[in-house]
Scaffold this active site. Structure first.
Site, mmCIF file in Angstrom:
data_model
loop_
_atom_site.group_PDB
_atom_site.id
_atom_site.type_symbol
_atom_site.label_atom_id
_atom_site.label_comp_id
_atom_site.label_asym_id
_atom_site.label_seq_id
_atom_site.Cartn_x
_atom_site.Cartn_y
_atom_site.Cartn_z
ATOM 1 N N GLY A 509 0.119 10.194 3.265
ATOM 2 C CA GLY A 509 -0.519 10.105 1.987
ATOM 3 C C GLY A 509 0.579 10.466 0.919
ATOM 4 O O GLY A 509 1.825 10.510 0.856
ATOM 5 N N ASP A 621 10.962 17.765 10.995
ATOM 6 C CA ASP A 621 11.243 16.961 10.070
ATOM 7 C C ASP A 621 12.067 17.334 8.788
ATOM 8 O O ASP A 621 11.851 17.219 7.582
ATOM 9 C CB ASP A 621 9.978 16.336 9.562
ATOM 10 C CG ASP A 621 10.368 14.741 8.898
ATOM 11 O OD1 ASP A 621 11.215 14.272 9.158
ATOM 12 O OD2 ASP A 621 9.513 14.325 8.007
#
Length: 781
Positions: A509, A621
């Site tokens: 998103g 990440d």
């Protein structure tokens, strides 16, 4: 001259004519203290005839300073750009001509940058934009002390000049040249001159005479030239690397210049331009248009930008006993091939022996068999590869067994139009009707199937949402434990002004800027937009990962909204963007001490996640895009949507691949358990990018520097770490060496060899000594 070429091309033997700075017309004199503005008058200084202008012109989303031809009423043909490698400037910048003969650009922060610097430090009486396209600074004796013709970029006008085409960023321009006049023995007293008739002529600077015989006229095949009043000629190195001559005729009706007309070009075949196609790819023509195709055993760096070149599509296997493991490779051949570069091995042998020798040689990536017994071997990457029909050479390429010979002749990849009715008797109306009926029936069937599938997918999503809300209830987390504020959807919609200002976009998103308490408190709102199950997993992962954590180097989660199927997370606002913006996009890079401090901040944040939380957290990440800077330039780790939580007594876990290519530890691809050492590897890559202020993979640099980790290790072994610092910045040599050693330890292939984040923090702070790191085995990939 206008902008940076896709293929950088240089012109050698630079000089300009003495008459270039002729005395200007009085009406064109520009007094010291004059200003130019990008959007308001004056934005430029015109030449007396109005055919040329100097000033601000639009470049992308900003503005650049340069000289252009005024074509028609509103068109501009850029012929010169000041400091063209610099990024565009903002619309509120100001350009001032000072009395010291300097054009100073003042940006929106009030900082000054020299666009033109008077190296003679002489007093400037005035400046002038001449009808020749030359911008000149004059002293009180009307003598030119600086002129733009002395600093040409990619365009020659009818009074300035120079020669030789070769790709930029090459070690030797002459050996890499793909076009030249061929007069290498003329000496430095000659230069290239574009005269008023459109001829490119070699001129003697001592006598001033043009040598207009066939030997010294470059574009002698250009016929119909001749002086024509009002016509302007320009020779330009275009974006594709070709050198072309254009003319602009004057419109007799309104006196304006007409659009340009191509008169002559140095090269007819665009594939003859070195560097038109990137590394490990070759150029071929299809419908007279150049195409860049990958060599066998390689794939495009970017499928959307095929000119960037290709990378291996297989993994290298470690040499055994000094010889290649021939069971893991095979040779693929192509005919009529040639490439540039100097081979590391040359020998007389048979064709079969040439192929076998390359297959067994660990250093060999390709071999070229010429004539009937001459074999040369080359290491990858290959440069300036071209296929010539008149060549009889045989090229051998080493490829992994998994790739087979599927790319032996990539001209087969060029799409060929196919007749959908091929094989059908077009004279038979009955057959055509049958084909149409079958096609129509198939289309109707597909539409019905899509409609039914869409209905069931919608029902499944609704049921999934209901199941999630029933099972999750309170999201599986007690609000009193998280101490987070619960927002309504409408409250966050108002706070973000209808999700108007987007700060960034991730895999699940977008993030929007907002404000609470009547604009007093800025926030960042992350709105999850994926499918219900994926969005819910991301939502819960982020809540669990940082809902109970609080550390100065982690972006703080302030609250959430879980109304109906809408999932939003509210974070503190980070006003100075991401580390990626600072390193890869900003006009300036953080100073060395600032980069060291940022590295320590990120290391402390990871140390907290790995060792100081109740349950260890693997971020999964770590990359510059997920490291944000607050208003005091403190670095904070963000985006925990892919994070993996461990049990208090757990050190490793099995999970699917998570993270971003280029920052992934090798164990992600081996189906082995993942530990916090995966984050240590990613941190090591980020640390190298912090040292060098560039991305881990960059195909725009020299071949040996494309892979940052490989280049850094070579510089470390050869004791040439100063090459890693951008712009010759002064840094502490000991601090630089420590940073590099820590990074090389962090990117070791074996997780056991990588240090813990606690050790990393101590090493970066200089508290503990750092031993010499071994070479990571992936360096040869």
């Amino acid at each position: 001259m206008a902008s940076i070429s896709v293929i950088g091309v240089c012109l050698l033997c630079l000089c300009s004519l003495s008459e270039g700075a002729q005395q200007p017309h009085n009406s064109s004199q520009i007094a010291p203290g004059s200003f130019l503005f990008p959007l308001t008058h004056p934005s430029s200084w015109p030449s007396p005839s109005g055919k040329f202008a100097f000033g601000f012109y639009q470049q992308g989303s900003g503005f650049a300073v340069g000289i252009w031809l005024v074509v028609g009423t509103d068109q501009k043909t850029i012929v010169w750009t000041a400091n063209r490698d610099d990024p565009p400037v903002a619309s509120n910048s100001v350009l001032q001509l000072t009395r010291h003969g300097e054009l100073v650009l003042i940006n929106e922060q009030g900082q000054k940058k020299f666009i033109i610097s008077n190296s003679n430090n002489a007093f400037v009486s005035f400046a002038s934009m001449l009808d020749s396209g030359n911008f000149v600074l004059y002293n009180e004796k009307f003598q030119g002390i600086w002129e733009s013709f002395n600093l040409p970029t990619d365009t020659i006008l009818s009074d300035d000049g120079n020669l030789l085409l070769y790709p930029a960023n090459t070690e030797s321009g002459t050996t890499d040249a793909y076009w030249g006049f061929g007069a290498s023995n003329l000496g430095i007293k000659y230069h290239l001159y574009l005269d008023a008739t459109g001829l490119l002529v070699i001129t003697n600077t001592t006598t001033g005479k043009d040598l207009k015989n066939d030997e010294h006229v470059i574009n002698y095949e250009f016929e119909g030239h001749g002086y024509k009043n009002g016509t302007i000629y320009r020779a330009t190195v275009d974006v594709d690397g070709n050198f072309r001559l254009y003319s602009h005729d004057s419109d007799d009706e309104n006196g304006k210049l007409k659009p340009s007309v191509l008169k002559w070009s140095a090269l007819i075949d665009p594939c003859d331009i070195y560097g038109f196609c990137g590394l490990n790819s070759y150029c071929t023509l299809y419908d007279d248009q150049p195409n860049c195709l990958c060599l066998p055993g390689s794939k495009y760096v970017d499928m959307d930008r095929t000119m960037l070149g290709c990378l291996r599509n297989y993994s290298e296997v470690e040499c055994q006993g000094g010889k290649e493991n021939t069971t893991r490779y095979q040779m693929s051949n192509m005919s009529n091939m040639m490439w540039g570069g100097i081979p590391y091995s040359e020998a007389e042998t048979l064709m079969e022996e040439c192929s076998k020798s390359c297959l067994e040689d660990c250093n060999c990536g390709a071999a070229l068999f010429q004539g009937d017994r001459y074999c040369t071997k080359q290491a990858l990457p290959l440069i300036y590869v071209r296929r010539y029909e008149e060549e009889t050479n045989i090229a051998f390429f080493k490829v992994g067994m998994s790739t087979g010979t599927e790319s032996n002749n990539q001209t087969d990849q060029i799409p060929i139009p196919v007749n959908p009715l091929m094989g059908v008797d077009n004279t038979s109306k009955k057959v055509i009707v049958q084909v149409l009926v079958i096609t129509l029936g198939f289309i109707i069937f597909i539409c019905v199937a899509i409609a039914i599938s869409g209905f069931y997918i919608f029902k499944i999503r609704v049921l999934s949402y209901k199941r999630l809300t029933e099972v999750n209830g309170n999201l599986g987390l007690a609000d009193e434990e998280l101490a987070l504020r619960v927002f309504s959807y409408n409250e966050l919609k108002r706070a973000t002004n209808g999700f108007k200002q987007e700060l960034g976009k991730g895999s699940f998103g977008a993030v929007y800027k907002g404000a609470l308490n009547k604009g007093k408190k800025l926030i960042a709102v992350k709105r999850l937009e994926k499918l219900v199950e994926e969005g819910e997993k991301e939502f819960r992962a982020e809540m669990q990962a940082i809902g109970r954590t609080h550390h100065k180097n982690l972006v703080r989660l302030l609250g959430y909204s879980a109304q109906d199927s809408k999932r939003l997370l509210v974070y503190e606002y980070m006003s100075n963007g991401s580390l990626a913006d600072l390193l890869f996009k900003a006009e300036w890079h953080p100073a060395w001490d600032e980069r060291v401090r940022i590295a320590v901040d990120v290391a402390r944040g990871l140390l907290y996640l790995h060792e100081e939380c109740k349950s260890p957290i693997i971020h999964c990440d770590i990359k510059p895009q997920n490291i944000l800077m607050d208003e005091f330039w403190n670095a904070k780790i963000s985006d925990f949507g892919l994070a993996k939580l461990l049990m208090p007594d757990q050190t490793r876990t099995f999970t699917g691949i998570r993270g971003t290519r280029g920052y992934l530890a090798p164990e992600w691809h081996k189906n082995t358990p993942i530990s916090v050492k995966a984050d240590v590897y990613s941190f090591g890559v980020v640390l190298l990018e912090l040292v060098c202020c560039r991305r881990n993979l960059d195909v725009s640099v020299r071949a040996e520097e494309i892979m940052l980790s490989t280049w850094v290790y070579k510089c470390f072994v050869s004791r040439e770490l100063h090459k890693l610092i951008v712009g010759g910045e002064e840094v502490n040599k000991k601090s630089l060496e420590n940073m590099v050693k820590v990074a090389l330890w962090c990117i070791q292939d074996e997780p056991a060899l990588r240090p813990s984040m606690k050790s990393v923090v101590l090493m970066l702070q200089g508290i503990t000594d750092i031993s010499i790191p071994p070479c990571p085995t992936t360096m040869s990939m």
